[in-house]
Design an enzyme around this catalytic site. Structure first.
Site, PDB file in Angstrom:
ATOM      1  N   ARG A 133      33.309  35.881  38.202  1.00 15.98           N
ATOM      2  CA  ARG A 133      33.746  35.493  39.735  1.00 15.98           C
ATOM      3  C   ARG A 133      34.823  35.138  40.337  1.00 15.98           C
ATOM      4  O   ARG A 133      34.321  35.919  41.280  1.00 15.98           O
ATOM      5  CB  ARG A 133      31.945  35.240  40.386  1.00 15.98           C
ATOM      6  CG  ARG A 133      30.822  35.785  39.983  1.00 15.98           C
ATOM      7  CD  ARG A 133      29.667  34.779  40.901  1.00 15.98           C
ATOM      8  NE  ARG A 133      29.487  34.952  41.712  1.00 15.98           N
ATOM      9  CZ  ARG A 133      28.777  35.985  42.882  1.00 15.98           C
ATOM     10  NH1 ARG A 133      28.258  36.861  42.148  1.00 15.98           N
ATOM     11  NH2 ARG A 133      28.955  35.499  44.298  1.00 15.98           N
TER      12      ARG A 133
ATOM     13  N   ASN B 217      29.004  29.258  49.449  1.00 20.63           N
ATOM     14  CA  ASN B 217      30.129  30.236  49.467  1.00 20.63           C
ATOM     15  C   ASN B 217      29.843  31.232  50.649  1.00 20.63           C
ATOM     16  O   ASN B 217      28.769  31.360  51.802  1.00 20.63           O
ATOM     17  CB  ASN B 217      29.391  31.489  48.478  1.00 20.63           C
ATOM     18  CG  ASN B 217      29.132  30.914  47.537  1.00 20.63           C
ATOM     19  OD1 ASN B 217      29.522  29.690  46.497  1.00 20.63           O
ATOM     20  ND2 ASN B 217      28.637  31.228  46.339  1.00 20.63           N
ATOM     21  N   GLY B 218      30.837  31.582  50.961  1.00 21.18           N
ATOM     22  CA  GLY B 218      31.615  32.331  52.743  1.00 21.18           C
ATOM     23  C   GLY B 218      31.993  31.972  53.470  1.00 21.18           C
ATOM     24  O   GLY B 218      32.504  30.779  52.650  1.00 21.18           O
TER      25      GLY B 218
ATOM     26  N   LYS C  31      35.577  38.601  41.468  1.00 18.72           N
ATOM     27  CA  LYS C  31      35.447  39.558  41.181  1.00 18.72           C
ATOM     28  C   LYS C  31      34.312  39.987  41.661  1.00 18.72           C
ATOM     29  O   LYS C  31      34.213  41.642  42.415  1.00 18.72           O
ATOM     30  CB  LYS C  31      34.048  39.573  39.942  1.00 18.72           C
ATOM     31  CG  LYS C  31      33.258  40.744  39.167  1.00 18.72           C
ATOM     32  CD  LYS C  31      34.199  42.041  38.204  1.00 18.72           C
ATOM     33  CE  LYS C  31      33.024  42.810  38.216  1.00 18.72           C
ATOM     34  NZ  LYS C  31      34.497  44.367  37.141  1.00 18.72           N
TER      35      LYS C  31
ATOM     36  N   HIS D 179      59.783  61.488  49.172  1.00 18.73           N
ATOM     37  CA  HIS D 179      60.306  60.662  50.489  1.00 18.73           C
ATOM     38  C   HIS D 179      60.705  59.000  51.009  1.00 18.73           C
ATOM     39  O   HIS D 179      59.872  58.556  51.094  1.00 18.73           O
ATOM     40  CB  HIS D 179      59.040  60.597  51.722  1.00 18.73           C
ATOM     41  CG  HIS D 179      58.986  62.684  51.596  1.00 18.73           C
ATOM     42  ND1 HIS D 179      59.632  63.236  52.428  1.00 18.73           N
ATOM     43  CD2 HIS D 179      58.310  63.592  51.159  1.00 18.73           C
ATOM     44  CE1 HIS D 179      59.483  64.560  52.600  1.00 18.73           C
ATOM     45  NE2 HIS D 179      57.964  64.832  51.864  1.00 18.73           N
TER      46      HIS D 179
ATOM     47  N   GLU E 240      46.273  43.483  39.182  1.00 11.60           N
ATOM     48  CA  GLU E 240      45.615  42.525  38.701  1.00 11.60           C
ATOM     49  C   GLU E 240      45.991  41.633  37.794  1.00 11.60           C
ATOM     50  O   GLU E 240      45.863  40.896  37.398  1.00 11.60           O
ATOM     51  CB  GLU E 240      44.348  43.361  38.925  1.00 11.60           C
ATOM     52  CG  GLU E 240      43.548  43.655  40.305  1.00 11.60           C
ATOM     53  CD  GLU E 240      42.024  44.548  39.878  1.00 11.60           C
ATOM     54  OE1 GLU E 240      41.553  44.744  40.842  1.00 11.60           O
ATOM     55  OE2 GLU E 240      42.089  45.713  39.300  1.00 11.60           O
TER      56      GLU E 240
ATOM     57  N   CYS F 259      33.348  32.782  44.077  1.00 11.74           N
ATOM     58  CA  CYS F 259      32.571  31.757  43.912  1.00 11.74           C
ATOM     59  C   CYS F 259      31.317  31.935  43.429  1.00 11.74           C
ATOM     60  O   CYS F 259      30.515  32.555  43.340  1.00 11.74           O
ATOM     61  CB  CYS F 259      32.337  30.876  45.572  1.00 11.74           C
ATOM     62  SG  CYS F 259      33.705  30.379  46.285  1.00 11.74           S
TER      63      CYS F 259
ATOM     64  N   LYS G 242      44.790  48.125  38.700  1.00 14.28           N
ATOM     65  CA  LYS G 242      44.937  47.644  36.982  1.00 14.28           C
ATOM     66  C   LYS G 242      46.314  46.846  36.956  1.00 14.28           C
ATOM     67  O   LYS G 242      46.005  45.603  36.050  1.00 14.28           O
ATOM     68  CB  LYS G 242      44.583  48.227  36.033  1.00 14.28           C
ATOM     69  CG  LYS G 242      42.866  49.091  35.901  1.00 14.28           C
ATOM     70  CD  LYS G 242      41.901  47.577  35.478  1.00 14.28           C
ATOM     71  CE  LYS G 242      40.785  48.203  36.971  1.00 14.28           C
ATOM     72  NZ  LYS G 242      40.760  47.812  38.796  1.00 14.28           N
TER      73      LYS G 242
END
Length: 611
Positions: free
Chosen positions: A27, A100-101, A606, A507, A491, A2, A488
């Site tokens: 972000r 935000n939160g 981010k 294994h 993502e 956010c 990476k």
């Protein structure tokens, strides 16, 4: 996650708010909105999707005002749609809030307010806060007093900004567990932002709020308070990086730009910190705490995601070279499992942003137990930097791409410097220290050599872009690199990938290997190299398609691997800096070829500032 932007001053607010939102795009978000004070009214415009959709809507509605707040939302409570997008308003339209939160007691607040006649139109926890502010507001009371009173009834994490037609030309901001700062402009301008990128176009002077702080912004200036009401002075900090560092600079994507910035970002981490003649490191951020460091009997490294992978490499380094036992903990698990933290334990937190919620919570647990804490962060003035007893800044510059690249290798170098510092104060000889310094000094040039492989790796990506699965294998220092390489690829390209210790392949994961499974093997010449060759034989026997990352001509692998990428050779604990870069490039090129949004991958943010 956010983004929040606020502006109050003499200029039209909309262009400033939009510019700030665009600089916060990295972000991660799924909707965006703006609230403006226009005369006696609050106007809200919000849209799901990218900021360009909001921008188009603003051109149609053309709201005006010199005081406003804006937001990019990463959905937690409620689907990513226009209704749930921020800002949210009181039932009468007089108050607007961005947040935000996560508000943990939102349901109980909502239940209370519904009984009082309030109507809720969204699925968000944020709406409970704006209605609570309205419920508590008595005629003539300053907005800041009401917001503080409401927040004293709120449990959870928040960074908020509020405007109201009842108390115009004013913004009230507050934080608890979610980063927020004040930008101190000139000529009657005040700004707010989730981070400095939101305000840097207007000012380099910022005030970082602490948890439990709120601030009042007007054209006359700002004042900061603790939630209980007493005024506090948080001081003004200078942002040292510039706008060029958050522009693409001719590259197609920020991720590619930041991969190619690694020779300079690595140099910046080391600048002024190497002592070649002494075979030592000069670490100004921790040198005053040598007494505490001398008492360290154990190190607990706590981090999340890519930073956790860096922590794994750092743990290997510290144990091997400084002879100190290390445990590396996921921050999200650390605080919930009641770990044993005896006296003499150093808690080392690693975070690019310095705001990662889980890592901050782990630090607070360590502090509660009276332990010494240290941070390795990139963001100057961030919460972790201010909360820890001491630490190291990366000085790697702004990292805009959501998938971390240069911050990861910078963290590896910072951990190398810290390890050298600690080892030289124990039993490492000056000769050994001198050897490490020499190899550190040539790393930037060696990274330049690796980056010359870009075209070769792009062709390799073309060959494997349609794969559905990847397996990454490594041993010793290369095991965390395998984890990071797989992360990476996941993502940015959305291909399923796993990183595994090479010896553990038999294994379980060996059952997946066939002619359709690309297997990336980290095989530089290090003490475990012969074992890795044996693991490659096992993959080859099952028709796996092998991409080997090597550090010499690797004659033992000729005819056994399908592709070989050669990086320069260095000390084993520094090899991860070099071997990870081809994996960054491979993930980048595969993602681009698959049409993915490389800089803003779906569902990712981010800076993860909620639990």
């Amino acid at each position: 996650m956010c983004g929040i932007v606020g502006y109050v001053g003499p200029r039209e607010a909309t262009p400033i708010l939009l510019a700030g939102l665009k600089r916060l795009e990295y972000r991660g978000y799924d909707s965006a909105g703006v609230a403006l004070l226009n005369g006696e009214d609050v106007q809200v415009v919000k849209k799901p999707g990218k900021i360009r959709a909001l921008e188009a809507a603003l051109q149609v509605s053309s709201p005006h005002g010199t005081c406003g707040i804006a937001h990019t939302r990463w959905a937690t409570h409620g689907a990513p749609n226009e209704t749930n997008a921020h800002p949210h308003m009181s039932n009468d339209g007089d108050i607007a809030i961005v947040h935000n939160g996560i508000i943990e007691n939102a349901d109980s607040i909502k239940k209370q307010l519904v009984a009082e006649g309030y109507t809720f139109s969204t699925e968000t926890d944020t709406e409970a806060v704006v209605h609570l502010i309205d419920y508590l507001w008595e005629d003539g009371e300053p907005m800041e007093n009401v917001v503080a009173a409401a927040l004293r009834q709120v449990d959870g994490a928040y960074g908020i900004a509020v405007i109201s037609a009842r108390d115009p030309n004013k913004i009230v901001v507050a934080r608890n567990g979610s980063p927020l700062l004040v930008g101190v402009g000139k000529n009657g301008e005040m700004l707010a932002g989730s981070d400095a990128a939101a305000v840097i176009e207007a000012t380099r002077d910022v005030v970082y709020l602490d948890d439990g702080d709120y601030a009042v912004l007007t054209p006359d200036g700002y004042r900061t308070y603790h939630l209980e009401g007493q005024e506090v002075d948080r001081g003004v900090h200078q942002v040292t990086w510039d706008l060029d560092s958050i522009e693409k600079g001719g590259y197609e994507h920020f991720m590619l730009k930041e991969i190619f910035e690694q020779p300079s970002s690595i140099s910046d981490v080391m600048r002024g910190r190497l002592l070649p003649e002494e075979g030592d490191a000069r670490l100004g951020g921790i040198v005053e705490h040598q007494f505490d460091l001398g008492r360290v009997q154990r190190v607990v490294i706590t981090a999340c995601g890519t930073s956790w992978h860096a922590g794994l490499v750092g743990g290997y380094m510290i144990e091997e070279l400084a002879k100190i036992p290390v445990s590396v903990e996921y921050a999200s698990e650390f605080r919930y499992r009641n770990p044993v933290l005896e006296d003499g334990t150093l808690t080392l937190a690693i975070s690019q942003s310095g705001e990662t919620a889980d890592t901050l919570a782990a630090l607070k647990e360590a502090e509660r137990r009276g332990l010494t804490t240290m941070g390795i962060v990139n963001a100057v003035g961030s919460t972790i930097a201010r909360q820890t007893d001491f630490g190291l800044y990366l000085h790697a510059g702004a990292e805009i791409g959501v998938a971390s690249t240069k911050a990861f290798t910078s963290q590896l170098i910072a951990l190398s410097l810290f390890t050298l510092f600690m080892a030289r104060r124990r039993d490492m000889s000056a000769t050994h220290g001198h050897e490490i310094v020499q190899h550190l000094q040539v790393l930037p040039d060696q990274i330049e050599e690796v980056l010359k492989l870009n075209d070769e790796i792009e062709e390799l990506a073309r060959f494997y872009k349609d794969a559905q699965n990847f397996l990454y294998l490594g041993r010793g220092y290369q095991f965390p690199v395998a984890l990071e390489g797989a992360l990476k690829l996941k993502e940015v390209s959305y291909i399923h990938a796993e990183g595994y210790p090479a010896a553990e392949m038999k294994h379980g994961p060996i059952a997946l290997i066939d002619e359709d499974m690309p297997v990336v093997v980290l095989a530089p010449r290090d003490p475990i190299y012969p074992k890795v060759v044996s693991n490659i034989e096992e993959v080859k026997a099952r028709a796996g398609r092998i991409i080997a990352i090597v550090s010499d001509d690797a004659p033992e692998l000729q005819g056994k691997v399908d592709h070989m990428i050669k990086v320069p050779h260095t000390l084993p604990h520094l090899l991860p800096v070099l071997t990870t870069i081809p994996l960054q490039l491979l993930a980048y090129h595969i993602a681009v070829m698959r049409g993915a949004d490389v800089d803003q991958p779906r569902n990712l943010a981010k800076s993860v500032t909620v639990e």
